[in-house]
Design a protein around this motif. Structure first.
Motif, PDB file in Angstrom:
ATOM      1  N   LYS A   1      12.684  23.567  53.323  1.00  0.00           N
ATOM      2  CA  LYS A   1      13.505  22.516  53.937  1.00  0.00           C
ATOM      3  C   LYS A   1      13.106  22.332  55.401  1.00  0.00           C
ATOM      4  CE  LYS A   1      17.605  23.419  51.163  1.00  0.00           C
ATOM      5  NZ  LYS A   1      18.831  24.224  51.156  1.00  0.00           N
ATOM      6  N   CYS A   2      13.485  21.164  55.965  1.00  0.00           N
ATOM      7  CA  CYS A   2      13.176  20.868  57.375  1.00  0.00           C
ATOM      8  C   CYS A   2      13.675  21.986  58.296  1.00  0.00           C
ATOM      9  CB  CYS A   2      13.817  19.552  57.792  1.00  0.00           C
ATOM     10  SG  CYS A   2      13.071  18.124  56.980  1.00  0.00           S
ATOM     11  N   LYS A   3      14.902  22.456  58.036  1.00  0.00           N
ATOM     12  CA  LYS A   3      15.498  23.479  58.896  1.00  0.00           C
ATOM     13  C   LYS A   3      14.641  24.754  58.902  1.00  0.00           C
ATOM     14  CE  LYS A   3      19.868  25.633  59.847  1.00  0.00           C
ATOM     15  NZ  LYS A   3      20.843  26.471  59.154  1.00  0.00           N
TER      16      LYS A   3
ATOM     17  N   GLU B   1       2.055  22.157  53.999  1.00  0.00           N
ATOM     18  CA  GLU B   1       2.344  21.116  53.009  1.00  0.00           C
ATOM     19  C   GLU B   1       3.544  20.270  53.412  1.00  0.00           C
ATOM     20  OE1 GLU B   1       2.615  23.167  49.246  1.00  0.00           O
ATOM     21  OE2 GLU B   1       0.456  23.614  49.325  1.00  0.00           O
ATOM     22  N   HIS B   2       4.571  20.939  53.956  1.00  0.00           N
ATOM     23  CA  HIS B   2       5.764  20.204  54.384  1.00  0.00           C
ATOM     24  C   HIS B   2       5.413  19.216  55.499  1.00  0.00           C
ATOM     25  CE1 HIS B   2      10.143  19.643  55.086  1.00  0.00           C
ATOM     26  NE2 HIS B   2       9.713  19.355  56.314  1.00  0.00           N
ATOM     27  N   LEU B   3       4.649  19.678  56.475  1.00  0.00           N
ATOM     28  CA  LEU B   3       4.290  18.828  57.621  1.00  0.00           C
ATOM     29  C   LEU B   3       3.486  17.602  57.180  1.00  0.00           C
ATOM     30  CD1 LEU B   3       3.356  21.436  60.414  1.00  0.00           C
ATOM     31  CD2 LEU B   3       5.469  20.124  60.161  1.00  0.00           C
TER      32      LEU B   3
ATOM     33  N   GLY C   1       3.941  15.923  54.569  1.00  0.00           N
ATOM     34  CA  GLY C   1       4.775  14.908  53.931  1.00  0.00           C
ATOM     35  C   GLY C   1       6.016  14.527  54.728  1.00  0.00           C
ATOM     36  N   CYS C   2       6.291  15.188  55.869  1.00  0.00           N
ATOM     37  CA  CYS C   2       7.533  14.930  56.605  1.00  0.00           C
ATOM     38  C   CYS C   2       7.208  14.538  58.043  1.00  0.00           C
ATOM     39  CB  CYS C   2       8.433  16.170  56.568  1.00  0.00           C
ATOM     40  SG  CYS C   2       9.909  16.006  57.577  1.00  0.00           S
ATOM     41  N   THR C   3       7.431  13.250  58.373  1.00  0.00           N
ATOM     42  CA  THR C   3       7.079  12.750  59.705  1.00  0.00           C
ATOM     43  C   THR C   3       7.904  13.422  60.800  1.00  0.00           C
ATOM     44  OG1 THR C   3       7.159  10.684  58.490  1.00  0.00           O
ATOM     45  CG2 THR C   3       6.352  10.585  60.742  1.00  0.00           C
ATOM     46  N   ASP C   4       9.217  13.573  60.556  1.00  0.00           N
ATOM     47  CA  ASP C   4      10.085  14.172  61.571  1.00  0.00           C
ATOM     48  C   ASP C   4       9.567  15.527  62.027  1.00  0.00           C
ATOM     49  OD1 ASP C   4      11.771  12.125  61.790  1.00  0.00           O
ATOM     50  OD2 ASP C   4      13.510  13.066  60.790  1.00  0.00           O
ATOM     51  N   CYS C   5       9.329  16.404  61.072  1.00  0.00           N
ATOM     52  CA  CYS C   5       8.866  17.744  61.403  1.00  0.00           C
ATOM     53  C   CYS C   5       7.465  17.701  62.015  1.00  0.00           C
ATOM     54  CB  CYS C   5       8.867  18.638  60.169  1.00  0.00           C
ATOM     55  SG  CYS C   5      10.536  19.071  59.657  1.00  0.00           S
ATOM     56  N   ALA C   6       6.640  16.806  61.491  1.00  0.00           N
ATOM     57  CA  ALA C   6       5.268  16.706  61.999  1.00  0.00           C
ATOM     58  C   ALA C   6       5.252  16.277  63.465  1.00  0.00           C
ATOM     59  CB  ALA C   6       4.465  15.727  61.158  1.00  0.00           C
TER      60      ALA C   6
HETATM   61 ZN   LIG Z   1      10.761  18.131  57.628  1.00  0.00          ZN
END
Ligand SMILES: [Zn+2]
Lengths: 193, 144
Positions: B2-4, B28-30, B32-37
């Motif tokens: 998860k993002c958290k 992998e998360h980064l 696909g997730c712009t916010d976290c990236a």
């Molecule tokens: Zn995220």
């Protein structure tokens, strides 16, 4: 001249040995002080005092100890004292408002330099955030983190300088990074620049 | 992941200190997730300041400054030698004199009762000599 030779000749009051010591270890000492003080002039000033202390107390240096460890230790202690002496008398540290104050000061200076590329200003602002974040860490975390990042010391070496166990250093670095991450995240979310 | 979870591990991810499986999961998360990236990119930039600060320009006058500072401190120490004498030894001397005075006073007071007659006699012996000096003008004054 090896470290042992430098120390031996320094104990006999040889000035050339002192010059050699300063030339060889100046970068290490200034960098260590800078890692804690984040100000070039202060770092040089404290580094000068470190070498003067070394010159005056060389007789107490044990032959089996490592010269660099001794220098790191004096540099850390003197830098921490400098921070304590110059700390504004406050009950708590306000990371975000400190960042804003420093940024305002920066922008006042920078507004006169209009031909400066934008990324330079951005880097200066990032430096403020980073320095304030490191500066707001508890003392031991701050020391462990700056020795690790500015001097690339291993856990073992940091443990020797700080006279702690390797596992204590590991835990200090873990907590330091967690705290920094939290502060950088807050700053990122609230756009504190 | 998860993002958290990603946000709480980013700094260790950037330092490449996570176990291989977690490194892979964050990566992998980064992707696909712009916010976290975006936050990862921001933190990476901020932490990279450390690298640029590691190699300071060395001040060519550093050694000269150390020597000058050392010498000025030595001069200061010599100058401070006097104030130390004045500030510490002088009051000490005064205190000692005062204590001797008090001690002598107590001693005299204690001996005063036993040798009172002796002191009175001695005092009488002294008085004429004292009086001779200023008694005469008074006498001549009365005579007139
Ligand atoms: Zn995220």
């Amino acid at each position: 001249m090896s470290d042992i030779e430098i120390i031996e000749q320094l104990k006999q009051g040889n000035e050339q040995a002192f010059r050699k010591l300063v030339e060889s270890y100046r970068k290490l000492v200034v960098n260590t002080c800078y890692g804690l003080l984040h100000n070039r002039e202060d770092a040089e000033d404290v580094a000068q005092d470190v070498f003067i202390e070394v010159y005056r107390s060389v007789d107490s240096f044990r032959a089996d100890a490592k010269l660099s460890t001794w220098l790191y230790r004096i540099a850390v202690n003197r830098s921490l004292n400098h921070i304590r002496d110059n700390k504004k008398h406050r009950w708590f540290s306000l990371f975000e408002s400190d960042v804003k104050t420093e940024n305002k000061k920066l922008l006042q200076v920078e507004s006169s330099l209009t031909d400066q590329p934008e990324f330079e200003l951005e880097n200066k602002q990032r430096a403020i955030i980073l320095h304030q974040a490191i500066g707001s860490l508890p003392e031991k975390q701050k020391v462990a983190f700056s020795l690790s990042k500015y001097e690339d010391l291993s856990y073992q070496e940091i443990a020797e300088v700080m006279e702690l166990s390797v596992s204590s250093v590991e835990s200090l670095l873990f907590r330091a990074k967690k705290n920094l991450q939290k502060k950088l995240y807050t700053c990122y979310k609230k756009k504190c620049m | 992941m998860k993002c958290k979870d990603v946000n709480s591990k980013l700094i260790f991810f950037l330092d490449e200190e996570l176990p291989a499986t977690e490194m892979q999961a964050v990566k992998e998360h980064l992707a696909g997730c712009t916010d976290c990236a975006l936050f990862a990119e921001d933190m990476k930039k901020t932490l990279s300041i450390l690298e640029t600060e590691k190699t300071p320009e060395l001040n060519p006058f550093f050694y000269t400054r150390v020597k000058a500072k050392m010498e000025s401190q030595e001069v200061e120490q010599v100058l401070n030698h006097r104030p130390v004498l004045v500030r510490v030894l002088q009051p000490l001397a005064f205190s000692i004199i005062l204590l001797i005075g008090i001690y002598a006073g107590i001693k005299l007071g204690a001996t005063g009762t036993t040798s009172k007659t002796k002191t009175v006699l001695a005092e009488q012996d002294m008085i004429p000599y004292w009086n001779e000096l200023d008694a005469e003008p008074i006498e001549s004054f009365l005579m007139e």
